[in-house]
Scaffold this motif. Structure first.
Motif: not given
Length: 180
Positions: A108-109, A142-146, A176-178
């Motif tokens: 999903m980014r 898990m952070g944003e799914s980049w 992921g991105y947090d």
């Protein structure tokens, strides 16, 4: 259709003979309305769009088209396609009955923390294979799914000498991105 801000389209050949009258190439991409799109490259017709259930509310945001609304993100991440032919098959056309497949993997980014796997082998009946829900058990951090899912093979269950391994197909993903 919403913007495909960070998605790069991928073309997949469903038949291998460019001279065939039934040549069928598909263009796959994701967009910020939350949809994974499948477009026939010869006609420009969209054959299907898959929208995860948790992104259905985005449809109203894009329908309302309010210029003062906060930006909405949906499926904004890169995708990976795994197209595989059965090596024992004589043709080079995707046919599920021959053991061929086309799988799509995407995140999903900025739209969220999930990753999806879609079976697009049969274009008339695409199927959701699995979802990784960021924040759920096993993926709670898990952070944003980049990251782009990377498909590879690994040796599994090797004996103590590193021999007699099973080879498995796997996907590698980042944590992921947090923003915090």
């Amino acid at each position: 259709m919403a913007d495909a801000l960070h998605s790069r389209p991928v073309v997949v050949a469903y038949t291998g003979d460019s001279q065939a009258s039934t040549q069928e190439d598909m263009l796959f991409f994701t967009s910020n309305d939350g949809a994974f799109h499948a477009v026939d490259t010869s006609t420009g017709d969209e054959l299907f769009a898959f929208i995860p259930q948790n992104l259905l509310p985005n449809q109203l945001v894009y329908f309302d088209n309010d210029p003062d609304a906060d930006r909405s993100y949906g499926l904004d991440g890169p995708l990976t396609i795994w197209r595989e032919e059965n090596p024992d098959d004589a043709d080079i056309t995707i046919d599920a009955s021959d053991g061929d497949h086309v799988y799509a993997y995407f995140g999903m980014r900025r739209g969220g923390e999930n990753y999806y796997a879609l079976d697009a082998t049969n274009l008339n009946e695409p199927k959701l294979m699995w979802t990784i829900f960021g924040g759920s058990a096993g993926f709670q951090d898990m952070g944003e799914s980049w990251s782009k899912p990377v498909r590879s093979k690994v040796h599994w269950n090797c004996d103590s000498d590193g021999q007699n391994c099973t080879t498995k197909d796997v996907l590698f993903l980042s944590g992921g991105y947090d923003s915090v």
